[in-house]
Design a protein around this motif. Sequence first.
Motif, PDB file in Angstrom:
ATOM      1  N   ILE A  38       0.816  -1.184   0.149  1.00 34.46           N
ATOM      2  CA  ILE A  38       0.006   0.025  -0.111  1.00 34.46           C
ATOM      3  C   ILE A  38       0.905   1.360   0.081  1.00 34.46           C
ATOM      4  O   ILE A  38       0.523   2.192  -0.815  1.00 34.46           O
ATOM      5  CB  ILE A  38      -0.895  -0.189   1.328  1.00 34.46           C
ATOM      6  N   ASP A  39       1.954   1.097   0.966  1.00 38.54           N
ATOM      7  CA  ASP A  39       2.635   2.556   1.041  1.00 38.54           C
ATOM      8  C   ASP A  39       3.572   2.723  -0.493  1.00 38.54           C
ATOM      9  O   ASP A  39       3.712   3.746  -0.886  1.00 38.54           O
ATOM     10  CB  ASP A  39       3.809   2.289   2.037  1.00 38.54           C
ATOM     11  N   GLN A  40       4.150   1.449  -0.917  1.00 41.35           N
ATOM     12  CA  GLN A  40       4.673   1.654  -2.431  1.00 41.35           C
ATOM     13  C   GLN A  40       3.709   2.186  -3.368  1.00 41.35           C
ATOM     14  O   GLN A  40       4.073   2.924  -4.075  1.00 41.35           O
ATOM     15  CB  GLN A  40       5.205   0.204  -2.650  1.00 41.35           C
ATOM     16  N   ARG A  41       2.352   1.663  -3.350  1.00 45.30           N
ATOM     17  CA  ARG A  41       1.536   2.235  -4.271  1.00 45.30           C
ATOM     18  C   ARG A  41       1.269   3.676  -4.030  1.00 45.30           C
ATOM     19  O   ARG A  41       1.396   4.628  -5.034  1.00 45.30           O
ATOM     20  CB  ARG A  41       0.159   1.477  -4.200  1.00 45.30           C
ATOM     21  N   ASP A  94      -8.372   1.158  -1.001  1.00 42.52           N
ATOM     22  CA  ASP A  94      -9.271   1.963  -1.685  1.00 42.52           C
ATOM     23  C   ASP A  94      -8.849   3.352  -2.182  1.00 42.52           C
ATOM     24  O   ASP A  94      -8.806   3.939  -3.177  1.00 42.52           O
ATOM     25  CB  ASP A  94     -10.615   2.095  -1.108  1.00 42.52           C
ATOM     26  N   ALA A  95      -8.215   3.969  -0.986  1.00 40.38           N
ATOM     27  CA  ALA A  95      -7.501   5.073  -1.084  1.00 40.38           C
ATOM     28  C   ALA A  95      -6.439   5.516  -1.889  1.00 40.38           C
ATOM     29  O   ALA A  95      -6.298   6.530  -2.697  1.00 40.38           O
ATOM     30  CB  ALA A  95      -7.049   5.582   0.458  1.00 40.38           C
ATOM     31  N   VAL A  96      -5.832   4.295  -2.394  1.00 44.57           N
ATOM     32  CA  VAL A  96      -4.685   4.511  -3.411  1.00 44.57           C
ATOM     33  C   VAL A  96      -5.293   3.769  -4.618  1.00 44.57           C
ATOM     34  O   VAL A  96      -4.364   3.360  -5.284  1.00 44.57           O
ATOM     35  CB  VAL A  96      -3.484   3.599  -2.898  1.00 44.57           C
ATOM     36  N   ASP A  97      -6.418   3.519  -4.770  1.00 40.03           N
ATOM     37  CA  ASP A  97      -7.069   3.021  -5.868  1.00 40.03           C
ATOM     38  C   ASP A  97      -6.573   1.545  -6.289  1.00 40.03           C
ATOM     39  O   ASP A  97      -6.233   1.231  -7.501  1.00 40.03           O
ATOM     40  CB  ASP A  97      -6.917   3.996  -7.245  1.00 40.03           C
ATOM     41  N   CYS A  98      -6.569   0.744  -5.315  1.00 42.04           N
ATOM     42  CA  CYS A  98      -6.327  -0.686  -5.660  1.00 42.04           C
ATOM     43  C   CYS A  98      -7.507  -1.819  -5.068  1.00 42.04           C
ATOM     44  O   CYS A  98      -8.054  -1.055  -4.178  1.00 42.04           O
ATOM     45  CB  CYS A  98      -4.910  -0.905  -4.950  1.00 42.04           C
ATOM     46  N   ASP A  99      -7.389  -2.773  -5.352  1.00 41.44           N
ATOM     47  CA  ASP A  99      -8.154  -4.068  -4.771  1.00 41.44           C
ATOM     48  C   ASP A  99      -7.164  -5.049  -3.910  1.00 41.44           C
ATOM     49  O   ASP A  99      -6.094  -5.035  -4.359  1.00 41.44           O
ATOM     50  CB  ASP A  99      -8.977  -4.789  -5.918  1.00 41.44           C
ATOM     51  N   ILE A 100      -7.746  -5.345  -2.976  1.00 39.13           N
ATOM     52  CA  ILE A 100      -6.868  -6.575  -2.232  1.00 39.13           C
ATOM     53  C   ILE A 100      -7.531  -8.035  -2.671  1.00 39.13           C
ATOM     54  O   ILE A 100      -8.803  -8.098  -2.815  1.00 39.13           O
ATOM     55  CB  ILE A 100      -7.099  -6.345  -0.636  1.00 39.13           C
ATOM     56  N   LEU A 101      -6.547  -8.799  -2.809  1.00 39.71           N
ATOM     57  CA  LEU A 101      -6.827 -10.065  -3.494  1.00 39.71           C
ATOM     58  C   LEU A 101      -6.382 -11.167  -2.316  1.00 39.71           C
ATOM     59  O   LEU A 101      -5.270 -11.090  -2.277  1.00 39.71           O
ATOM     60  CB  LEU A 101      -6.714 -10.297  -4.811  1.00 39.71           C
ATOM     61  N   LEU A 136      -0.702  11.924   4.584  1.00 40.93           N
ATOM     62  CA  LEU A 136      -1.967  12.549   5.212  1.00 40.93           C
ATOM     63  C   LEU A 136      -3.110  12.596   4.156  1.00 40.93           C
ATOM     64  O   LEU A 136      -4.360  12.410   4.529  1.00 40.93           O
ATOM     65  CB  LEU A 136      -1.544  14.074   5.212  1.00 40.93           C
ATOM     66  N   ARG A 137      -2.819  12.777   2.840  1.00 39.90           N
ATOM     67  CA  ARG A 137      -4.089  12.587   1.972  1.00 39.90           C
ATOM     68  C   ARG A 137      -4.497  11.219   1.733  1.00 39.90           C
ATOM     69  O   ARG A 137      -5.930  10.963   1.816  1.00 39.90           O
ATOM     70  CB  ARG A 137      -3.584  13.044   0.605  1.00 39.90           C
ATOM     71  N   VAL A 138      -3.662  10.090   2.205  1.00 40.05           N
ATOM     72  CA  VAL A 138      -4.130   8.896   2.060  1.00 40.05           C
ATOM     73  C   VAL A 138      -5.230   8.691   3.422  1.00 40.05           C
ATOM     74  O   VAL A 138      -6.112   7.900   3.029  1.00 40.05           O
ATOM     75  CB  VAL A 138      -3.277   7.747   2.008  1.00 40.05           C
ATOM     76  N   SER A 139      -4.678   9.160   4.395  1.00 39.78           N
ATOM     77  CA  SER A 139      -5.416   8.889   5.589  1.00 39.78           C
ATOM     78  C   SER A 139      -6.638   9.617   5.494  1.00 39.78           C
ATOM     79  O   SER A 139      -7.671   9.008   6.047  1.00 39.78           O
ATOM     80  CB  SER A 139      -4.684   9.281   6.844  1.00 39.78           C
ATOM     81  N   LYS A 140      -6.583  10.735   4.814  1.00 45.16           N
ATOM     82  CA  LYS A 140      -8.011  11.390   4.856  1.00 45.16           C
ATOM     83  C   LYS A 140      -9.014  10.703   3.817  1.00 45.16           C
ATOM     84  O   LYS A 140     -10.257  10.526   4.168  1.00 45.16           O
ATOM     85  CB  LYS A 140      -7.906  12.828   4.280  1.00 45.16           C
ATOM     86  N   ALA A 141      -8.541  10.412   2.694  1.00 48.16           N
ATOM     87  CA  ALA A 141      -9.254   9.455   1.641  1.00 48.16           C
ATOM     88  C   ALA A 141      -9.896   8.241   2.506  1.00 48.16           C
ATOM     89  O   ALA A 141     -11.146   7.663   1.953  1.00 48.16           O
ATOM     90  CB  ALA A 141      -8.592   9.108   0.558  1.00 48.16           C
ATOM     91  N   GLU A 188       3.933   5.650  -5.566  1.00 47.64           N
ATOM     92  CA  GLU A 188       3.719   5.651  -7.256  1.00 47.64           C
ATOM     93  C   GLU A 188       2.786   6.757  -7.570  1.00 47.64           C
ATOM     94  O   GLU A 188       2.862   7.134  -8.542  1.00 47.64           O
ATOM     95  CB  GLU A 188       3.365   4.235  -7.463  1.00 47.64           C
ATOM     96  N   ILE A 189       1.680   6.778  -6.720  1.00 48.05           N
ATOM     97  CA  ILE A 189       0.647   7.834  -7.244  1.00 48.05           C
ATOM     98  C   ILE A 189       1.073   9.389  -6.817  1.00 48.05           C
ATOM     99  O   ILE A 189       0.208  10.170  -6.762  1.00 48.05           O
ATOM    100  CB  ILE A 189      -0.719   7.322  -6.995  1.00 48.05           C
TER     101      ILE A 189
END
Length: 75
Positions: free
Chosen positions: A7-10, A51-58, A19-24, A13-14
């Motif tokens: 998640i942190d790597q993603r 979801d905040a970094v526009d990914c799905d978990i599989l 802070l922004r990810v935590s708010k999202a 990347e974006i």
Amino acid sequence: LKLADAIDQRRREINQTQLRVSKAAGMTPSMVSRLMDGGTARTASYARLADAVDCDILITLRPRQKAPESPQRPM
């Protein structure tokens, strides 16, 4: 690669800040920081971060491979 690391790597990347990810994700920055530092959380929390970094978990489940049985010795 641990889920928090992915998640942190993603996030990097974006080009998003924690802070922004935590708010999202609807989480406090300290919660996100704790998770990124190896803390534990419910799957739902990781899903919100993904979801905040526009990914799905599989999550996959696969049968275990059985070890070969050793031949029986006669008694």
